[in-house]
Motif scaffolding. Structure first.
Motif, PDB file in Angstrom:
ATOM      1  N   ARG A   9       7.019  27.596  -1.780  1.00  0.00           N
ATOM      2  CA  ARG A   9       7.896  28.747  -1.522  1.00  0.00           C
ATOM      3  C   ARG A   9       8.610  28.583  -0.181  1.00  0.00           C
ATOM      4  O   ARG A   9       9.826  28.799  -0.068  1.00  0.00           O
ATOM      5  CB  ARG A   9       7.078  30.036  -1.531  1.00  0.00           C
ATOM      6  CG  ARG A   9       6.515  30.435  -2.901  1.00  0.00           C
ATOM      7  CD  ARG A   9       5.868  31.809  -2.822  1.00  0.00           C
ATOM      8  NE  ARG A   9       5.146  32.149  -4.040  1.00  0.00           N
ATOM      9  CZ  ARG A   9       5.711  32.640  -5.144  1.00  0.00           C
ATOM     10  NH1 ARG A   9       7.032  32.845  -5.170  1.00  0.00           N
ATOM     11  NH2 ARG A   9       4.977  32.936  -6.202  1.00  0.00           N
ATOM     12  N   ALA A  10       7.856  28.192   0.834  1.00  0.00           N
ATOM     13  CA  ALA A  10       8.440  28.033   2.166  1.00  0.00           C
ATOM     14  C   ALA A  10       9.462  26.902   2.216  1.00  0.00           C
ATOM     15  O   ALA A  10      10.434  26.962   2.979  1.00  0.00           O
ATOM     16  CB  ALA A  10       7.332  27.782   3.188  1.00  0.00           C
ATOM     17  N   GLY A  11       9.254  25.881   1.384  1.00  0.00           N
ATOM     18  CA  GLY A  11      10.138  24.718   1.389  1.00  0.00           C
ATOM     19  C   GLY A  11      11.353  24.851   0.508  1.00  0.00           C
ATOM     20  O   GLY A  11      12.152  23.918   0.413  1.00  0.00           O
ATOM     21  N   GLY A  12      11.502  25.989  -0.158  1.00  0.00           N
ATOM     22  CA  GLY A  12      12.677  26.203  -0.981  1.00  0.00           C
ATOM     23  C   GLY A  12      12.667  25.478  -2.312  1.00  0.00           C
ATOM     24  O   GLY A  12      13.732  25.189  -2.874  1.00  0.00           O
ATOM     25  N   PHE A  13      11.476  25.215  -2.842  1.00  0.00           N
ATOM     26  CA  PHE A  13      11.363  24.532  -4.138  1.00  0.00           C
ATOM     27  C   PHE A  13      11.353  25.563  -5.271  1.00  0.00           C
ATOM     28  O   PHE A  13      10.368  25.714  -6.008  1.00  0.00           O
ATOM     29  CB  PHE A  13      10.089  23.690  -4.177  1.00  0.00           C
ATOM     30  CG  PHE A  13      10.059  22.572  -3.169  1.00  0.00           C
ATOM     31  CD1 PHE A  13      10.713  21.369  -3.428  1.00  0.00           C
ATOM     32  CD2 PHE A  13       9.383  22.709  -1.963  1.00  0.00           C
ATOM     33  CE1 PHE A  13      10.692  20.333  -2.498  1.00  0.00           C
ATOM     34  CE2 PHE A  13       9.353  21.677  -1.031  1.00  0.00           C
ATOM     35  CZ  PHE A  13      10.009  20.487  -1.296  1.00  0.00           C
ATOM     36  N   GLY A  14      12.471  26.277  -5.425  1.00  0.00           N
ATOM     37  CA  GLY A  14      12.519  27.374  -6.383  1.00  0.00           C
ATOM     38  C   GLY A  14      12.373  26.961  -7.826  1.00  0.00           C
ATOM     39  O   GLY A  14      11.859  27.734  -8.645  1.00  0.00           O
ATOM     40  N   LEU A  30      12.090  18.433 -11.699  1.00  0.00           N
ATOM     41  CA  LEU A  30      12.743  17.175 -11.343  1.00  0.00           C
ATOM     42  C   LEU A  30      13.870  17.403 -10.340  1.00  0.00           C
ATOM     43  O   LEU A  30      14.046  16.614  -9.402  1.00  0.00           O
ATOM     44  CB  LEU A  30      13.301  16.494 -12.597  1.00  0.00           C
ATOM     45  CG  LEU A  30      12.287  15.869 -13.555  1.00  0.00           C
ATOM     46  CD1 LEU A  30      12.985  15.403 -14.825  1.00  0.00           C
ATOM     47  CD2 LEU A  30      11.557  14.708 -12.897  1.00  0.00           C
ATOM     48  N   GLY A  31      14.646  18.474 -10.539  1.00  0.00           N
ATOM     49  CA  GLY A  31      15.731  18.769  -9.606  1.00  0.00           C
ATOM     50  C   GLY A  31      15.228  18.942  -8.187  1.00  0.00           C
ATOM     51  O   GLY A  31      15.802  18.405  -7.224  1.00  0.00           O
ATOM     52  N   ASP A  32      14.144  19.699  -8.040  1.00  0.00           N
ATOM     53  CA  ASP A  32      13.541  19.868  -6.713  1.00  0.00           C
ATOM     54  C   ASP A  32      13.116  18.525  -6.119  1.00  0.00           C
ATOM     55  O   ASP A  32      13.361  18.231  -4.946  1.00  0.00           O
ATOM     56  CB  ASP A  32      12.313  20.775  -6.810  1.00  0.00           C
ATOM     57  CG  ASP A  32      12.653  22.257  -6.744  1.00  0.00           C
ATOM     58  OD1 ASP A  32      13.772  22.598  -6.317  1.00  0.00           O
ATOM     59  OD2 ASP A  32      11.786  23.073  -7.121  1.00  0.00           O
ATOM     60  N   CYS A  33      12.453  17.709  -6.935  1.00  0.00           N
ATOM     61  CA  CYS A  33      11.917  16.440  -6.438  1.00  0.00           C
ATOM     62  C   CYS A  33      13.020  15.431  -6.132  1.00  0.00           C
ATOM     63  O   CYS A  33      12.920  14.666  -5.167  1.00  0.00           O
ATOM     64  CB  CYS A  33      10.929  15.853  -7.447  1.00  0.00           C
ATOM     65  SG  CYS A  33       9.348  16.721  -7.516  1.00  0.00           S
ATOM     66  N   ILE A  34      14.075  15.416  -6.946  1.00  0.00           N
ATOM     67  CA  ILE A  34      15.193  14.511  -6.676  1.00  0.00           C
ATOM     68  C   ILE A  34      15.889  14.913  -5.378  1.00  0.00           C
ATOM     69  O   ILE A  34      16.265  14.054  -4.562  1.00  0.00           O
ATOM     70  CB  ILE A  34      16.181  14.517  -7.863  1.00  0.00           C
ATOM     71  CG1 ILE A  34      15.548  13.829  -9.080  1.00  0.00           C
ATOM     72  CG2 ILE A  34      17.484  13.820  -7.490  1.00  0.00           C
ATOM     73  CD1 ILE A  34      16.355  13.960 -10.351  1.00  0.00           C
TER      74      ILE A  34
END
Length: 491
Positions: free
Chosen positions: A220-225, A348-352
């Motif tokens: 949440r803090a890192g913006g991985f929505g 995947l979008g977050d990780c890419i």
């Protein structure tokens, strides 16, 4: 996992429960592959058996022959490997892998097996050793250690340095593929994001690979929505795991990204019951990436590799995300959710995006992403990307590894299908070109100027049919060998 060694003993003298010899097809029918070194009496006997049984030597044909004269082993197994030229191409080498894999698979009740290389080149040694080791895999019951299966395989072939390296590499690859298969085969009540990370922590102990993971608070803090949204409907919180291998003076830096949905119910857009049966395998991409990073480190390749695993369980509940929700991805792009069963592209979008922040020389993501891939290509994986040269490099690595992949486009005229009035983009397009629009979506999160390829392995990652060649029923471990081969191309 069978212990794989190189033996310089003559095939006839090698002890063991079974001796596996290649059988090749030709104009005169089936014949023994070269390199066996057997006596004329033994060869005559085996040729007569092959003729009497009308053997064709087609790849995967396996015939056991007992009481063969002049051979110490109790049983001689003739493994069909198809045609074999003096300089075998990639198709012929794959025939050797499948042929020896099929033979070893039938010997699961034996403990010690000897396999004879059908020639003297390092490529033939590698194909024989890989096929035999991959075929020796047995599925464990509900996470318990496997009790059946070949425990030792001796490869009879040349004793030079190239052969020793080939057998060592085959052993590392087989161990990596076996780990992927084990993870895929685990039931989802045993494998969920937290236990996946626990398994990685155990595997990386004492290795050259460093593990970092993000829990729900950090996500949440890192913006991985995207990852938070997929996982928020489950009692098992999502994770992102990062595996880093950083050798001194690396020749390149490669990022590998894997989809790790440990179970996919479809979320609120729930799947039909029959479609959920194999959804424990929806984390096969993450498993392949993790295993590849570990294998690359063990081989000591002079290439820096980082694996990013997006781990979540997609479940329906009062806290699950809804169609029409808008989430903010890592990097700030907003995405409108249209169908909660298209969840893999979100992690995947977050990780890419995270991988792009380190500006690697290239990014590859591996995912069981779309049913459209299965409809279009069945057990052949699809490869897409933003750089034709890099996509070709991935395809060449797959060909060398013996894993079937096919190039697919990312047509620009499909991009408007991802437009949204409520967000920067919608997370899926229409029915047409679903495999391609999923790839186009992922491309939105790749950093500028970074070559990237997307490999959709929805079809070949899990075998729910009859075992064949070196493939068991269940998880196949598809993708591991291609990723290792790709990184080797930079070394």
């Amino acid at each position: 996992m069978a212990n794989l060694t190189l033996s310089t003993r003559a095939a006839a003298e090698a002890g063991g429960d079974a001796l596996v010899i290649g059988l090749v097809s030709g104009g005169d029918g089936a014949s023994l592959a070269p390199g066996h070194g057997l006596s004329r009496k033994t060869v005559t006997h085996l040729k007569a058996v092959a003729a009497d049984l009308d053997l064709t030597a087609k790849v995967g044909e396996v015939t056991a022959v007992a009481a063969v004269p002049g051979v110490a082993a109790r049983v001689v197994v003739l493994a069909g490997i198809g045609e074999l030229s003096t300089r075998p191409d990639t198709e012929a080498l794959e025939g050797i892998r499948r042929g020896f894999g099929a033979a070893i698979r039938t010997l699961s009740k034996k403990k010690k097996v000897v396999a004879v290389v059908p020639g003297s080149s390092a490529a033939l040694v590698a194909a024989t050793a890989e096929g035999a080791a991959l075929g020796a895999y047995t599925v464990a019951k509900a996470g318990a250690p496997a009790t059946d299966g070949v425990s030792a395989i001796a490869i009879v072939g040349p004793a030079d340095a190239a052969a020793r390296r080939a057998v060592k590499r085959a052993a590392v690859l087989a161990q990596a593929v076996a780990y992927t298969r084990d993870l895929v085969n685990l039931p989802p009540n045993l494998l969920y994001p937290a236990t996946f990370v626990d398994s990685l922590a155990e595997r990386t102990k004492g290795s050259k690979v460093k593990l970092k993971s993000y829990d729900m608070k950090q996500l949440r803090a890192g913006g991985f929505g995207g990852t938070v949204g997929v996982g928020q409907g489950s009692a098992n919180d999502p994770r992102i795991a990062v595996l880093t291998y950083a050798p001194a003076r690396p020749k390149a830096s490669i990022a590998l990204v894997g989809k790790g949905i440990t179970f996919d119910s479809g979320g609120l857009c729930i799947k039909p019951a029959a479609s959920m049966v194999t959804m424990k395998s929806d984390m096969a991409g993450a498993a392949a990436v993790a295993s590849a990073v570990l294998a690359i480190a063990e081989l000591g390749l002079p290439v820096a590799v980082t694996g990013y695993l997006g781990l979540a369980e997609n479940m329906p509940s009062s806290t699950a995300q809804r169609p029409s929700d808008v989430v903010t991805m890592r990097g700030g792009k907003t995405v409108e959710i249209l169908n909660t069963d298209a969840e893999g592209r979100m992690v995947l979008g977050d990780c890419i995006a995270l991988a792009s922040e380190s500006a690697p020389d290239a990014i590859v993501d591996v995912a069981t992403l779309t049913g459209a891939q299965v409809v279009a290509l069945a057990d052949t994986a699809a490869v897409m990307g933003n750089d034709d040269g890099f996509r070709t490099r991935v395809l060449d690595a797959a060909s060398a590894a013996g894993e079937a992949m096919w190039p697919m486009p990312l047509p620009k005229d499909l991009r408007p299908g991802l437009d949204s009035i409520n967000a920067d983009l919608a997370h899926k397009g229409g029915v047409e070109g679903g495999m391609l629009t999923a790839g186009i979506f992922l491309g939105e999160f790749v950093g500028e100027g970074i070559p990237w390829s997307h490999i959709d392995i929805a079809g070949p990652s899990f075998n729910d049919k009859t075992p064949s060649g070196y493939l068991p029923k269940g998880g196949t471990g598809f993708g591991v060998r291609t990723l290792v081969s790709l990184v080797e191309s930079y070394a």
